[in-house]
Design a protein around this motif. Structure first.
Motif: not given
Length: 258
Positions: A109-119
């Motif tokens: 879950a934490s890594l998923t939101q990291l990728i979203n943050f890149l956007f």
């Protein structure tokens, strides 16, 4: 503990699957999909711009990129906490069928939101260009600040993921907690404008130190506050190690509840 870490490493393919499926699930039923990470900060800026400039008449220098950075970074924080809170509880159908280290779910879950943050970083770059702001050489410290926030998020994710298995009501309280955090952090206001007697609100809030460091690097061509970030990263890392050990010893309780 060593065997537990080995099992976690063997399941790295499952971790990748959980991250990719999590990204797809978040935007599966939306028309704009990943563009919400671009559109959401824009809508937030319009709301707070109207509030500060039109209603309150409190304009500030480079207020638009100031708001964008605050909203994008806070969304990364809030979405990570919210998604990690239900990361284990919603995966009972997988947990009941096959053994795997349960710590993998809040980490995913934490890594998923990291990728979203890149956007979200794309949004910040667009508004910086629109405001004619160019980061200085201090921008090389951006990955360092992101790393500290990743450790901070992972520590919170491991804690929230475990607790919410046993106390489901916490998920309902999180909505109000995040609302309080939004206004207790310098997301839409400047920490420097706090009266001295209320300065403790910013000093005691670890997210404030992260957000101020982002703005220092991106907007003000200043160094991040290492005296705040390094202790935060160290404490987060200690909590991560402890929670790994805690999960190893108490995972059987999760299976019983689910």
């Amino acid at each position: 503990m060593r065997k537990y870490m080995q099992d976690l490493f063997k399941r790295k393919d499952l971790l990748i699957y959980l991250v990719t499926s999590g990204l797809k699930a978040q935007h599966r039923n939306t028309f704009l999909g990943y563009f919400w990470w671009l559109l959401d900060p824009l809508l937030g800026v319009l709301v707070y711009y109207f509030l500060r400039i039109v209603l309150l008449g409190r304009a500030g220098e480079n207020i638009v990129p100031f708001l964008v950075i605050g909203l994008v970074v806070f969304r990364w924080f809030s979405s990570t906490v919210n998604s990690s809170a239900r990361s284990i509880a919603t995966k009972s159908h997988i947990i009941s069928q096959v053994y795997m280290p349960k710590v993998i779910f809040p980490l995913a879950a934490s890594l998923t939101q990291l990728i979203n943050f890149l956007f979200g970083l794309i949004v910040i770059a667009i508004f910086l260009a629109f405001s004619r702001l160019a980061p200085g050489p201090e921008i090389v410290w951006l990955p360092f600040v992101m790393l500290i926030q990743i450790l901070f998020h992972m520590a919170l994710s491991l804690i929230m993921g475990y607790i919410c298995v046993f106390i489901r009501d916490i998920e309902n309280v999180l909505t109000y907690f995040m609302r309080i955090m939004r206004y207790a952090s310098p997301v839409i206001w400047e920490a420097s404008r706090l009266p001295p007697r209320y300065q403790w609100v910013s000093d005691a809030n670890p997210f404030s130190h992260l957000l101020i460091s982002y703005r220092n690097i991106i907007m003000y061509q200043a160094m991040p506050d290492f005296s705040r970030l390094l202790p935060l990263g160290a404490v987060s890392l200690i909590i991560i190690v402890f929670m790994m050990y805690f999960y190893n010893k108490n995972e059987h309780k999760i299976i019983k509840v689910l």
